[in-house]
Structure formats: C-alpha cells, structure tokens
Scaffold this active site. Structure first.
Site, PDB file in Angstrom:
ATOM      1  N   LEU A 190       0.857  -1.179   0.000  1.00 22.69           N
ATOM      2  CA  LEU A 190       0.000   0.000   0.000  1.00 22.69           C
ATOM      3  C   LEU A 190       0.895   1.232   0.000  1.00 22.69           C
ATOM      4  O   LEU A 190       1.700   1.402   0.913  1.00 22.69           O
ATOM      5  CB  LEU A 190      -0.883  -0.021   1.250  1.00 22.69           C
ATOM      6  CG  LEU A 190      -2.087   0.913   1.354  1.00 22.69           C
ATOM      7  CD1 LEU A 190      -3.080   0.653   0.233  1.00 22.69           C
ATOM      8  CD2 LEU A 190      -2.763   0.730   2.706  1.00 22.69           C
ATOM      9  N   HIS A 191       0.758   2.081  -1.027  1.00 20.59           N
ATOM     10  CA  HIS A 191       1.673   3.223  -1.070  1.00 20.59           C
ATOM     11  C   HIS A 191       1.156   4.446  -1.827  1.00 20.59           C
ATOM     12  O   HIS A 191       1.722   5.525  -1.708  1.00 20.59           O
ATOM     13  CB  HIS A 191       2.996   2.804  -1.736  1.00 20.59           C
ATOM     14  CG  HIS A 191       2.914   2.729  -3.231  1.00 20.59           C
ATOM     15  ND1 HIS A 191       2.342   1.664  -3.888  1.00 20.59           N
ATOM     16  CD2 HIS A 191       3.303   3.608  -4.196  1.00 20.59           C
ATOM     17  CE1 HIS A 191       2.398   1.874  -5.180  1.00 20.59           C
ATOM     18  NE2 HIS A 191       2.960   3.043  -5.413  1.00 20.59           N
ATOM     19  N   ARG A 192       0.093   4.320  -2.603  1.00 24.19           N
ATOM     20  CA  ARG A 192      -0.296   5.419  -3.477  1.00 24.19           C
ATOM     21  C   ARG A 192      -0.777   6.633  -2.697  1.00 24.19           C
ATOM     22  O   ARG A 192      -1.484   6.518  -1.701  1.00 24.19           O
ATOM     23  CB  ARG A 192      -1.364   4.972  -4.473  1.00 24.19           C
ATOM     24  CG  ARG A 192      -0.794   4.124  -5.593  1.00 24.19           C
ATOM     25  CD  ARG A 192      -1.749   4.021  -6.760  1.00 24.19           C
ATOM     26  NE  ARG A 192      -1.134   3.243  -7.824  1.00 24.19           N
ATOM     27  CZ  ARG A 192      -0.427   3.767  -8.817  1.00 24.19           C
ATOM     28  NH1 ARG A 192      -0.248   5.064  -8.882  1.00 24.19           N
ATOM     29  NH2 ARG A 192       0.103   2.984  -9.740  1.00 24.19           N
TER      30      ARG A 192
END
Length: 363
Positions: free
Chosen positions: A212-214
């Site tokens: 998860l990074h956006r």
C-alpha cells in the site's frame, strides 16, 4: 548509438533491468543511466541495482521530497543539462512518475526523440498525478511502446499517432507486450535472495501479501483507516505479510493508526524476495500497478485497493478484483478472490520478449 535511460522509482528499476540485459546483446549501443533520486531510500533503490545487476547510474540527481511541481521542475533542469552534455540519440522513459514526465519534457524541448515504455495506459482519473504524467509523456514521445492492445486503442482514441506526426519525425505506436513480464521471467526463479523472508509464510493459514503506497490512499485518513481496518479483519483468519512503504509508514504515524498485531510487518522487499513471496502466497492485496501484473504472471488472484486500474484486462477475466477503499467491499471481494483460480491467457501481455522487441526498434 547512445541511449539515455532515465529512472527514479522502484518499478522503473525493474523495467530498466530487463532492458539493460537486452542492450548487452546488441553491439554498438551505449546506455547512459540517469537516476533522478525520486526513490532515495536504499531499500527502495540500491537493493534493486545490486540484485538485478543494473549498470550503475552515470548520474544520480538525488532529487526527492517537496511538491510535485518543485520536484518536476528541478528534474527538468538537471536532466536537460545532462542531455546537452551526453547528446544521446534517444531518451528512454518508463511508466508514469515525475521522473518520466521530467525527462520527456527536457528531451522534447531540445529535440531528442523519446521512447515511452508502457505508453497508452489510462485510468481515466485525472486526479491521479500518474495519469497526468503518462498522458503528457505520450504526447511528446516518438516511440510509444504499448504493453497491451487496450493501450494501443487508448492512444488511437486520443488521435495518436496522428497528433504526434510531423514531416521529419513520424510517431511509432507498437504493441510490444509488457516489459514487466520479461522481468518476472528473468528473475522469478533466481536463488539469489534472502531466504529468511520465507519464514514469514505459514502452512496452516492462507498467506496474504499486502502492499500500500499510493498518494490518494495513504495521504487520506479516511481511506487509509478503512483499508487498514479491512486488512486487520483479514489478519484474524489469515497470515498477512505487509512490507511497509516509507510514505505509508509516515501516514500511519501521522494519523495515529495501529496495525492488527497478527500482521507481519517488514521493511520494503527487494524485487526477487517479493517475487518469491508472491509465488508462495495465496492472494495479493495492493494499490501498485506493477504488482497487479506480477500476481497475474505468477497465477495469483489480486485485490486492487484503488477506484480504477490501468489493467482492465485483469478485471475483465476475473484475475483481479477492484474494490477501492470501502471496508465491506474489500472483505466481500477478498472472500470471492481467496477461493478463485486465476485465468492465465496466453500472450495477454506479450510473450516475454518485450525488451528485445524494443531494442530492435530503436537500434
């Protein structure tokens, strides 16, 4: 022939590795790699160059942090300076990052042909910085190397190549397949990785791999809270492995969010470690564009933690499930996906020879 390859973020290092390996097989090509520094953490950058034997960058700009405009402006200025010194025959860019757009603008302003790898991808969400980057890069590129038929259709629907045509520099649109498939085939069976990462897998539970990074997810307290709660609920019955991106780590701290104690947290993984975990897990949950496909190539179902995806082919054949940030939707799609078999169609993303085809066009 001299090619200037511009990279700056984790997915680009992986794609550059596949391309650089192929360049070695062609005589008379000199590759100059420019690293913008967009991903500056050693775990997000150095490990990829080491594991995949990517030639060390000739230039490392160390440009990171700050706003999108600030970062892009600095990159344009420095890349232009390098291009004037090196005078390459072509500038190669990948994907949709600020590094991609910066190199494309710098090259276009001084008349150097641009080759855009992963051209034609569209999420149709203009609130995503990546969507703006990819559209603008396509507009100024001479070589548009598309990973799928859908990407070619997207460009045609926007008037490309006709909008890019000039008397002296014709635009070339080609469905070369997906260079990420090359990388998975190249490194998926490597034994050069830290085997201790496999200790995180369980034989008595389903293994779920999460990334998860956006920006649109982790910078939103509401979205991030919903996703973390959904992942925590899944962790009550499954073994969740969650390498945390620096941006996500900062947001968890900022919003005072705690992870479920059953979640196995780690630092970001090297590419080969990631492939080995995905090969052995039961399901992937991610907002990464690249990991959606890596899961598909390794025949694992994927939950896409986004409202849209560029890879509609995966959704259409039920290989991946789009669910956004809604907790109930995530859990519903999880229950469906965990018991599904991935339909793996031959040549959906090419034959794994994308790098060779690209270099053949450029050479």
């Amino acid at each position: 022939m001299k090619i200037c390859t511009v990279v700056g973020a984790r997915p680009q290092f992986i794609k550059a590795a596949a391309l650089s390996q192929q360049i070695k097989n062609f005589n008379g090509i000199n590759e100059v790699i420019v690293h913008t520094g967009q991903h500056y953490d050693p775990q997000m950058s150095d490990v990829f160059f080491e594991q995949m034997s990517i030639p060390r960058p000739v230039y490392n700009l160390a440009i990171n942090g700050g706003s999108h405009g600030s970062m892009t402006g600095k990159m344009i200025q420095h890349i232009e300076h390098i291009l004037l010194i090196e005078n390459p025959d072509c500038v190669v860019v990948f994907g949709d990052t600020n590094s991609t757009l910066s190199a494309a603008i710098a090259a276009s302003k001084i008349g150097i042909p641009i080759a855009h790898i992963e051209a034609g991808l569209r999420s149709f969400n203009m609130s995503m910085p990546e969507e703006i980057n990819r559209i603008l890069t396509d507009r100024v590129s001479k070589f548009l190397f598309c990973p799928t038929k859908t990407a070619v259709y997207n460009l045609a629907n926007e008037g490309i190549p006709s909008v890019n045509l000039s008397k002296n520099i014709p635009c070339i649109v080609e469905n070369t397949g997906d260079i990420m498939y090359d990388a998975v085939k190249m490194f998926g069976n490597s034994e050069s990785f830290d085997k201790t990462i496999l200790n995180r897998l369980r034989s008595d539970k389903k293994n779920i791999f999460v990334t998860l990074h956006r920006q649109e997810n982790v910078d939103s307290p509401d979205k991030l809270t919903s996703m973390i709660n959904a992942i925590g609920s899944i962790a009550q019955e499954a073994n969740v492995i969650f390498p945390i991106h620096p941006r996500t780590k900062n947001s968890l701290k900022k919003f005072k969010l705690n992870l479920h104690p059953n979640i196995q947290v780690s630092n970001p993984l090297g590419y080969i470690e990631l492939l080995q975990i995905v090969k052995r897990c039961d399901l992937v949950m991610t907002d990464s564009g690249g990991l959606q496909k890596e899961a598909y190539f390794l025949k694992k179902p994927a939950i896409i933690l986004r409202e849209q995806t560029e890879w509609l082919e995966l959704i259409e054949q039920n290989s991946a499930f789009l669910c956004g940030s809604d907790l109930d939707m995530i859990l519903s799609k999880y229950r469906k996906a965990i018991n599904s078999d991935v339909v793996h169609r031959s040549n959906l993303f090419g034959a794994g020879d994308t790098s060779q085809r690209i270099i053949s066009f450029l050479h």
